[in-house]
Design an enzyme around this catalytic site. Structure first.
Site, PDB file in Angstrom:
ATOM      1  N   HIS A   1       0.811  -1.220   0.000  1.00 24.71           N
ATOM      2  CA  HIS A   1       0.000   0.000   0.000  1.00 24.71           C
ATOM      3  C   HIS A   1       0.851   1.280   0.000  1.00 24.71           C
ATOM      4  CE1 HIS A   1      -0.524  -1.440   4.409  1.00 24.71           C
ATOM      5  NE2 HIS A   1       0.596  -0.790   4.314  1.00 24.71           N
TER       6      HIS A   1
ATOM      7  N   ASP B   1       6.919   4.273   0.762  1.00 24.11           N
ATOM      8  CA  ASP B   1       8.040   3.674   1.490  1.00 24.11           C
ATOM      9  C   ASP B   1       9.395   3.975   0.852  1.00 24.11           C
ATOM     10  OD1 ASP B   1       6.466   2.117   3.531  1.00 24.11           O
ATOM     11  OD2 ASP B   1       5.619   1.286   1.696  1.00 24.11           O
TER      12      ASP B   1
HETATM   13  P1  NAD Z   1       2.305 -10.440  12.278  1.00 29.27           P
HETATM   14  O1  NAD Z   1       3.413 -11.163  12.939  1.00 29.27           O
HETATM   15  O2  NAD Z   1       1.304  -9.710  13.111  1.00 29.27           O
HETATM   16  O3  NAD Z   1       1.461 -11.452  11.372  1.00 29.27           O
HETATM   17  C1  NAD Z   1       2.033 -12.520  10.694  1.00 29.27           C
HETATM   18  C2  NAD Z   1       1.177 -13.762  10.925  1.00 29.27           C
HETATM   19  O4  NAD Z   1       1.837 -14.851  10.253  1.00 29.27           O
HETATM   20  C3  NAD Z   1       1.037 -14.166  12.401  1.00 29.27           C
HETATM   21  O5  NAD Z   1      -0.316 -14.364  12.730  1.00 29.27           O
HETATM   22  C4  NAD Z   1       1.822 -15.467  12.470  1.00 29.27           C
HETATM   23  O6  NAD Z   1       1.310 -16.388  13.420  1.00 29.27           O
HETATM   24  C5  NAD Z   1       1.668 -15.989  11.055  1.00 29.27           C
HETATM   25  N1  NAD Z   1       2.642 -17.027  10.694  1.00 29.27           N
HETATM   26  C6  NAD Z   1       3.944 -17.127  11.053  1.00 29.27           C
HETATM   27  N2  NAD Z   1       4.471 -18.261  10.548  1.00 29.27           N
HETATM   28  C7  NAD Z   1       3.489 -18.870   9.857  1.00 29.27           C
HETATM   29  C8  NAD Z   1       3.422 -20.076   9.111  1.00 29.27           C
HETATM   30  N3  NAD Z   1       4.474 -20.898   8.988  1.00 29.27           N
HETATM   31  N4  NAD Z   1       2.256 -20.399   8.516  1.00 29.27           N
HETATM   32  C9  NAD Z   1       1.164 -19.596   8.643  1.00 29.27           C
HETATM   33  N5  NAD Z   1       1.173 -18.449   9.345  1.00 29.27           N
HETATM   34  C10 NAD Z   1       2.326 -18.091   9.928  1.00 29.27           C
HETATM   35  O7  NAD Z   1       2.956  -9.456  11.199  1.00 29.27           O
HETATM   36  P2  NAD Z   1       2.329  -8.155  10.526  1.00 29.27           P
HETATM   37  O8  NAD Z   1       2.959  -6.976  11.169  1.00 29.27           O
HETATM   38  O9  NAD Z   1       0.865  -8.257  10.467  1.00 29.27           O
HETATM   39  O10 NAD Z   1       2.941  -8.279   9.076  1.00 29.27           O
HETATM   40  C11 NAD Z   1       2.621  -9.333   8.199  1.00 29.27           C
HETATM   41  C12 NAD Z   1       3.375  -9.177   6.902  1.00 29.27           C
HETATM   42  O11 NAD Z   1       2.864  -8.058   6.179  1.00 29.27           O
HETATM   43  C13 NAD Z   1       4.864  -8.873   7.122  1.00 29.27           C
HETATM   44  O12 NAD Z   1       5.622  -9.577   6.167  1.00 29.27           O
HETATM   45  C14 NAD Z   1       4.952  -7.393   6.888  1.00 29.27           C
HETATM   46  O13 NAD Z   1       6.234  -6.991   6.510  1.00 29.27           O
HETATM   47  C15 NAD Z   1       3.953  -7.234   5.777  1.00 29.27           C
HETATM   48  N6  NAD Z   1       3.455  -5.884   5.517  1.00 29.27           N
HETATM   49  C16 NAD Z   1       3.197  -5.587   4.227  1.00 29.27           C
HETATM   50  C17 NAD Z   1       2.680  -4.356   3.896  1.00 29.27           C
HETATM   51  C18 NAD Z   1       2.344  -4.082   2.460  1.00 29.27           C
HETATM   52  O14 NAD Z   1       1.876  -3.000   2.111  1.00 29.27           O
HETATM   53  N7  NAD Z   1       2.525  -5.055   1.572  1.00 29.27           N
HETATM   54  C19 NAD Z   1       2.427  -3.419   4.890  1.00 29.27           C
HETATM   55  C20 NAD Z   1       2.687  -3.748   6.215  1.00 29.27           C
HETATM   56  C21 NAD Z   1       3.195  -4.998   6.516  1.00 29.27           C
END
Ligand code: NAD
Length: 457
Positions: free
Chosen positions: A175, A266
């Site tokens: 985003h 970003d």
């Molecule tokens: P978070 O740790 O809160 O969520 C990640 C989830 O993945 C957790 O619920 C965890 O239990 C789960 N998980 C871990 N290992 C797993 C596995 N083997 N199988 C299934 N589930 C598993 O993290 P977050 O802060 O919500 O971020 C999630 C992702 O989104 C990160 O990679 C972050 O960098 C990314 N992100 C992307 C954007 C974007 O715009 N694309 C923005 C913000 C964050």
């Protein structure tokens, strides 16, 4: 059956769970969909499932929610898979950051030129790369026609890796490009008269097209820099409450001056070490918290994520207060469910996507994922072609960032200690070979890194 199936891997994500679930429930085209929430964390799974069930009742949604800890169950015969998982969790990376800093690598060995974003785990993202590849392999086997939407970071590396190594149709989403809205607001431009286009790599996108009611938008920015910027920065330093409020920071304007185009979203968080040497430098360029990727800004963000999960917990354990009060039934503005809607209904719309370049941006290899606008409908992604990025951006931003991506992929695919050595010996923070060796030793010795240590032995 003709029911749409969506599998969400890492459904407990603090960032993604709620917006994605609400967006699904608001879409007519997904009214009877089967949505499989998959996570390895049972508490989080319970939390988001509890949220989804009650929210569905409140707004009379007929979406069918399921939970599972079995990835294959979530993926089998799915039409769409969303990956929002982060292997090992935030605290694991904070421990690696701490070890790196003891050896002189401020903010960790993963923070390098044009990737200073604190949860964009590339060279030390072994488990994250492995998880994303396992998801892609499951899709190849159990849902070969499914689209994979990867919102998990590092979007650039993962979209390139999975596109090269598997047959999966993957679209990386971020985003960050919405940062343009903050620029438009701060410059007091009429939102509906602005035409903007941003291209490059994920977290490294540049405003290549900027028109306001047909006029060159950069004119307004240049005027703002001369007449408003100093006043704006003074007030901003005194009042901003948000470390992410950096769209028109001194860093953003300095990058614009140096590279010729405005960096968006970003992208501003990146740059060279010029903006990042230490907290003092970061404060100069990114304001009172040193931006989101300083020790202050990142601690605030991690605390905010914890708070978000707690808010959901509080909301669903309070039976008397409607969830819709805290989480209004409005589209989140995130792209992923909008894209699914366009694919299901065949309605072409333009989205900001990360897919292999395949000739879209001149000067970038075909097999590297670029971020750019593209039209999506029921037939998939329709690429446009663009003019090349300015030579300075190409040579001092795009190539160096691409090289780091290639090194991170090589390290993950080939293993071997030498790959970590090469990564670090190019780092301007490195003062000696011994520093490199000791840093690698300590990182690989860290509890939890046993498998990674084998990979890099
Ligand atoms: P978070 O740790 O809160 O969520 C990640 C989830 O993945 C957790 O619920 C965890 O239990 C789960 N998980 C871990 N290992 C797993 C596995 N083997 N199988 C299934 N589930 C598993 O993290 P977050 O802060 O919500 O971020 C999630 C992702 O989104 C990160 O990679 C972050 O960098 C990314 N992100 C992307 C954007 C974007 O715009 N694309 C923005 C913000 C964050």
């Amino acid at each position: 059956s003709s029911r749409i199936k969506i599998g969400i891997i890492g459904a407990g994500s603090a960032v993604w769970s709620i917006p994605v679930l609400i967006d699904i429930m608001l879409k007519k085209s997904l009214a009877n969909a089967d949505v499989y929430l998959m996570d390895i964390d049972l508490d989080r799974l319970k939390l988001v499932y509890g949220f989804a069930k009650r929210y569905a009742e409140e707004i009379h949604s007929t979406v069918n929610f399921h939970t599972t800890t079995d990835r294959v169950e979530a993926i089998k015969d799915a039409d769409f898979v969303i990956n929002s998982a982060m292997a090992m969790g935030h605290s694991y990376y904070e421990r690696m950051r701490e070890i790196s800093e003891k050896h002189g690598y401020y903010r960790g060995i993963n923070s390098v030129e044009w990737n200073m974003v604190s949860d964009y785990h590339t060279i030390w993202g072994y488990y994250q790369f492995k998880l994303a590849m396992s998801i892609a392999r499951d899709i190849e086997e159990y849902a070969p026609n499914a689209w994979l939407f990867d919102v998990a970071n590092p979007v650039f590396e993962l979209a390139t890796l999975i596109s090269r190594k598997t047959k999966v149709k993957i679209i990386g989403l971020c985003h960050g490009h919405m940062g343009i809205k903050n620029v438009i607001r701060e410059l007091k431009l009429p939102q509906d008269k602005v035409e903007a286009e941003m291209i490059g790599f994920n977290h490294v996108i540049w405003l290549t097209k900027f028109k306001v009611d047909g006029e060159d938008g950069y004119k307004f920015l240049d005027k703002w820099i001369v007449t408003e910027a100093e006043k704006y920065w003074k007030k901003w330093r005194e009042t901003t409450a948000n470390p992410f409020d950096i769209d028109l920071s001194p860093a953003a304007i300095d990058m614009y001056r140096n590279y010729g185009l405005l960096p968006i979203g970003d992208t501003v968080r990146g740059g060279t070490w010029k903006y990042h040497w230490n907290l003092e430098t970061k404060k100069k360029w990114y304001g009172p918290y040193g931006g989101p990727d300083s020790e202050i800004g990142w601690a605030m963000y991690i605390a905010y994520l914890k708070m978000r999960l707690y808010e959901i917990y509080k909301a669903i354990t309070n039976a008397s207060r409607p969830l819709t009060l805290l989480f209004p039934p409005k589209p989140s503005g995130e792209q992923v469910i909008e894209i699914i809607d366009s694919m299901v209904t065949g309605t072409p719309r333009t989205f900001q996507v990360n897919v292999l370049n395949n000739g879209s941006i001149p000067g970038i290899p075909d097999n590297v994922a670029v971020e750019m606008p593209a039209v999506i409908d029921d037939k998939g992604v329709h690429r446009k072609t663009f003019s090349p990025l300015p030579s300075k951006i190409q040579k001092y931003v795009i190539y160096p960032r691409m090289m780091r991506m290639e090194w991170a992929l090589e390290a993950f695919l080939e293993g071997g200690r030498d790959k970590l050595f090469e990564w670090l010996i190019y780092d301007p923070r490195t003062k000696s070979t011994r520093q490199v060796e000791e840093t690698i030793d300590d990182l690989l010795k860290m509890p939890g890194n046993e498998e990674m240590a084998k990979h890099y032995s």
